[in-house]
Design a protein around this motif. Structure first.
Motif, short mmCIF file in Angstrom:
data_model
loop_
_atom_site.label_atom_id
_atom_site.label_comp_id
_atom_site.label_asym_id
_atom_site.label_seq_id
_atom_site.Cartn_x
_atom_site.Cartn_y
_atom_site.Cartn_z
N ASN A 61 -11.57 -17.54 6.49
CA ASN A 61 -10.91 -17.95 5.24
C ASN A 61 -11.35 -17.17 4.01
N PHE A 62 -12.15 -16.12 4.19
CA PHE A 62 -12.70 -15.41 3.03
C PHE A 62 -11.66 -14.56 2.31
N ALA A 63 -10.72 -13.97 3.05
CA ALA A 63 -9.85 -12.98 2.42
C ALA A 63 -8.43 -12.98 2.99
N TYR A 64 -7.48 -12.66 2.12
CA TYR A 64 -6.18 -12.20 2.57
C TYR A 64 -6.35 -10.75 2.99
N ILE A 65 -5.67 -10.33 4.05
CA ILE A 65 -5.76 -8.93 4.46
C ILE A 65 -4.35 -8.39 4.68
N ILE A 66 -4.04 -7.30 4.01
CA ILE A 66 -2.78 -6.59 4.24
C ILE A 66 -3.14 -5.28 4.91
N ARG A 67 -2.65 -5.07 6.10
CA ARG A 67 -2.95 -3.82 6.81
C ARG A 67 -1.69 -2.97 6.87
N THR A 68 -1.81 -1.73 6.42
CA THR A 68 -0.68 -0.79 6.40
C THR A 68 -1.22 0.60 6.72
N GLY A 69 -0.37 1.54 7.08
CA GLY A 69 -0.82 2.91 7.30
C GLY A 69 -1.50 3.45 6.04
#
Ligand SMILES: [Zn+2]
Length: 181
Positions: A61-69
């Motif tokens: 629950n610590f972070a939102y993560i957006i993963r993209t190239g």
């Protein structure tokens, strides 16, 4: 010129990030801070590459993560705005990494086209057109320069948000801060 600051003890973390979610991320991932702390809401947004060689050591629950190239958030802005406006985060860690596949994409044009033909069943013209249309949007040039330019761009767009550019080393799995001065 050394562009990176290694984080091997708490005092290595830039003072502006000490005792913020950015500093905590570095303590959890690099300095083995205990993951037993409980979070009910996200403390920050992490933008990082989709590359499979990376795994962050952070609590639930610590972070939102957006993963993209290439940790490129140019095409994810609604999600960035959502994490800020609805999720309540005020800090963004932008994490590039060494040996990123989004650097020198043009060198991988043939393998990209052949891979789509062989594995996805595309025809050559469609695969080539796809590459030519999208490669310029996703090419990042240089990992460090790109993350710095993304940080500057996002600071202009979200002036009250603290944005920290970092580099993940896929050889030792550690985060470094990128020097901006
Ligand atoms: Zn990458």
């Amino acid at each position: 010129m050394d562009r990176l600051t290694s984080i091997t003890q708490k005092s290595d973390i830039f003072s502006k990030y000490q005792n913020t979610p950015i500093g905590l991320l570095l303590e959890y991932h690099n300095l083995d801070r205990s993951l037993s702390e409980n979070y009910n809401t996200a403390q920050l947004l992490i933008g990082m590459c989709m590359d499979n060689r990376k795994h962050l050591h952070i609590p639930d629950n610590f972070a939102y993560i957006i993963r993209t190239g290439g940790a490129n958030l140019r095409y994810s802005e609604f999600k960035v705005s959502y994490a800020i406006a609805v999720g309540g985060v005020e800090h963004i860690a932008l994490i590039g990494h060494n040996n990123c596949g989004m650097v020198s994409l043009a060198d991988r044009k043939e393998i990209f086209i052949e891979g789509l033909i062989e594995r996805a069943g595309w025809d050559k013209d469609r695969a080539e057109e796809h590459f030519l249309q999208f490669a310029p949007m996703f090419e990042i040039g240089n990992e460090i320069e790109f993350v710095l330019s993304e940080a500057r761009r996002l600071r202009t767009k979200y002036p009250k948000i603290t944005i920290a550019p970092m580099l993940y080393n896929v050889d030792d799995n550690k985060l470094s801060l990128i020097n901006e001065d």
